[in-house]
Design an enzyme around this catalytic site. Structure first.
Site, short mmCIF file in Angstrom:
data_model
loop_
_atom_site.label_atom_id
_atom_site.label_comp_id
_atom_site.label_asym_id
_atom_site.label_seq_id
_atom_site.Cartn_x
_atom_site.Cartn_y
_atom_site.Cartn_z
N TYR A 119 0.81 -1.22 0.00
CA TYR A 119 0.00 0.00 0.00
C TYR A 119 0.84 1.27 0.00
O TYR A 119 0.29 2.36 -0.04
CB TYR A 119 -0.89 0.04 1.26
CG TYR A 119 -2.22 -0.61 1.07
CD1 TYR A 119 -2.33 -1.83 0.43
CD2 TYR A 119 -3.39 -0.01 1.52
CE1 TYR A 119 -3.55 -2.44 0.27
CE2 TYR A 119 -4.61 -0.61 1.36
CZ TYR A 119 -4.69 -1.82 0.73
OH TYR A 119 -5.90 -2.42 0.57
N LYS B 60 1.53 -13.80 5.89
CA LYS B 60 1.61 -14.77 4.79
C LYS B 60 3.09 -15.12 4.59
O LYS B 60 3.63 -15.12 3.49
CB LYS B 60 0.99 -14.11 3.55
CG LYS B 60 0.61 -15.00 2.45
CD LYS B 60 -0.65 -15.80 2.70
CE LYS B 60 -0.82 -16.75 1.53
NZ LYS B 60 -1.11 -18.11 1.82
N ASP C 281 -4.53 -16.93 5.06
CA ASP C 281 -5.65 -17.66 4.47
C ASP C 281 -6.32 -18.56 5.51
O ASP C 281 -7.56 -18.65 5.56
CB ASP C 281 -5.23 -18.44 3.22
CG ASP C 281 -3.92 -19.18 3.38
OD1 ASP C 281 -3.06 -18.69 4.13
OD2 ASP C 281 -3.75 -20.25 2.78
N ASP D 203 -6.69 -4.84 5.68
CA ASP D 203 -7.80 -4.27 4.92
C ASP D 203 -8.88 -5.33 4.71
O ASP D 203 -10.07 -5.12 4.99
CB ASP D 203 -7.25 -3.77 3.57
CG ASP D 203 -8.16 -2.77 2.91
OD1 ASP D 203 -9.22 -2.46 3.48
OD2 ASP D 203 -7.83 -2.30 1.82
#
Ligand code: NAI
Length: 379
Positions: A134, A204, A244, A268
């Site tokens: 971002y 992740k 995930d 987000d």
């Protein structure tokens, strides 16, 4: 005690929800503290309204007011499309280095939800606000910059893995040790101050080993280094989960999670997923905070809703709950609790604005003004 609060009414439904928020906060303070703790509202402008009046979307005076008072609240702002103007929300976060995006997510009895047990969702998300993909470092496919960047990757870094280099766009994902540490520190302190059972680092790192994996490693190291007694005694439980798997677990066993510390992009997605689980996507509150300077800007998380602006239909709860978070930030918890109690009672009885009431089996829809008056009466 009188605290000055600069506020941006915002565009579209902004002025309606801001007016509702202000009168409900004032009523709760008056009822709780009988005039000994009050807010002095200082109107400042940004967005379309500012552009029409001053020819700029984000006047310097507005930023200065937030810096001076270390506090502020804003309604939604219209993001101008095109013209190279950055999102005003992003600009404000960057100007004040508001590195935490704080999103508490809880369910209010009566609010309809797509899951069977929304009452099991009670989490506070600490989303890193200044780094990650971002950061806005990216180059368009086919641009000279993209070609130059690819040349650098290939010739100087020996990268041969880009599958379609000619048409690839490129983005850079900076994740730093300092950026991670200040975020995780804030999450740990919050968990301890609020007796929260755990802090989960969501990442992740199995795929992005140095950025997201770094976040996980630095997060654990920080917790063990700065909170050794609390970690050893189990007062501060720190754990991690791959993003995930977290999305699945958040649906299947949300009760396992309490405070969430995560990177910008993960945060987000997670904030909206959790808000949807409690039926609160339209009423979710938020704050952007720098815990070192103490600067904090509270905000409605929805947009300007131009389709219903000026029609007495807007739900003021996102802005109101953000204002309530601001009272908690000031340590005025009794007044905040009074607002939560009024909302709990109203929703349980089916009183809400149209957007929520139409989904409630016992829904009693009220306009923005009538709902505001109803809450003030409850207070
Ligand atoms: P939006 O959130 O304004 O509207 C999406 C849908 O939700 C609409 O149907 C709207 O009527 C409804 N809605 C939103 N807030 C509501 C409320 N308080 N009560 C009842 N219904 C509500 O999103 P959209 O249409 O994508 O964006 C409109 C403008 O808002 C754009 O200029 C966008 O850039 C800006 N925006 C600003 C944000 C901010 O300042 N934090 C966040 C999101 C969008």
């Amino acid at each position: 005690m009188k605290i000055t609060v600069p506020f941006i009414p915002g565009d579209g439904v902004g002025p309606e929800v801001t007016s509702a928020m202000r009168s409900i906060l004032d009523a709760a303070l008056e009822k709780t503290y009988s005039g000994t703790k009050t807010l002095d509202w200082l109107e400042v402008q940004a967005g379309q309204t500012a552009f029409e009046r001053f020819g700029t979307y984000l006047p310097d005076e507005t930023i200065q007011a937030f810096k001076t008072h270390h506090l502020g609240i804003k309604g939604p702002l219209m993001t101008p499309v095109g013209g190279g103007i950055r999102s005003l929300n992003v600009a404000l976060r960057q100007e004040l280095d508001l590195y935490v995006c704080l999103r508490p997510i809880r369910w209010f009895k009566g609010v309809s939800s797509p899951v069977l047990h929304p009452e099991r969702v009670d989490m506070v998300v600490f989303r890193e606000n200044t780094e990650d993909i971002y950061a806005g470092i990216e180059w368009e496919s086919g641009s000279p910059e993209a070609r130059k960047f690819y040349r650098f990757l290939r010739e100087e870094m020996g990268v041969e893995k880009v599958r379609f280099p000619e048409t690839s766009a490129f983005g850079v994902k900076p994740v730093s040790k300092e950026g991670t540490e200040r975020l995780v520190r804030a999450a740990c302190k919050y968990a301890l101050a609020h007796d929260r059972p755990s802090v989960t680092l969501v990442h992740k790192g199995n795929i992005m080993k140095f950025t997201e994996g770094g976040f996980k490693t630095w997060g654990y190291e920080l917790a063990r280094r700065e909170f050794p007694d609390e970690v050893a005694s189990g007062k501060l439980v720190i754990k991690d989960c791959i993003a995930d798997a977290f999305l699945q677990n958040a649906l299947l066993k949300p009760e396992d999670y309490s405070v969430i510390a995560t990177l910008n992009l993960n945060g987000d997605y997670i904030s909206d997923l959790l808000a949807a689980q409690v039926g609160g996507i339209g009423i979710a509150p938020g704050a952007n905070i720098n815990y070192d300077t103490g600067d904090a800007i509270f905000e409605a998380t929805h947009g300007t809703a131009p389709d219903i602006a000026g029609k007495n239909l807007a739900n003021p709860c996102s802005n109101l709950l953000s204002g309530t978070m601001m009272l908690e930030h000031l340590g005025w918890n009794e007044a905040a609790d009074r607002i939560y109690a009024a909302l709990e009672q109203s929703f349980a009885e089916g009183f809400a604005t149209f957007d929520l009431a139409r989904m409630m089996p016992n829904g009693k829809p009220l306009g923005t003004k009538e709902f505001t008056e109803h809450l003030i009466e409850r207070i």
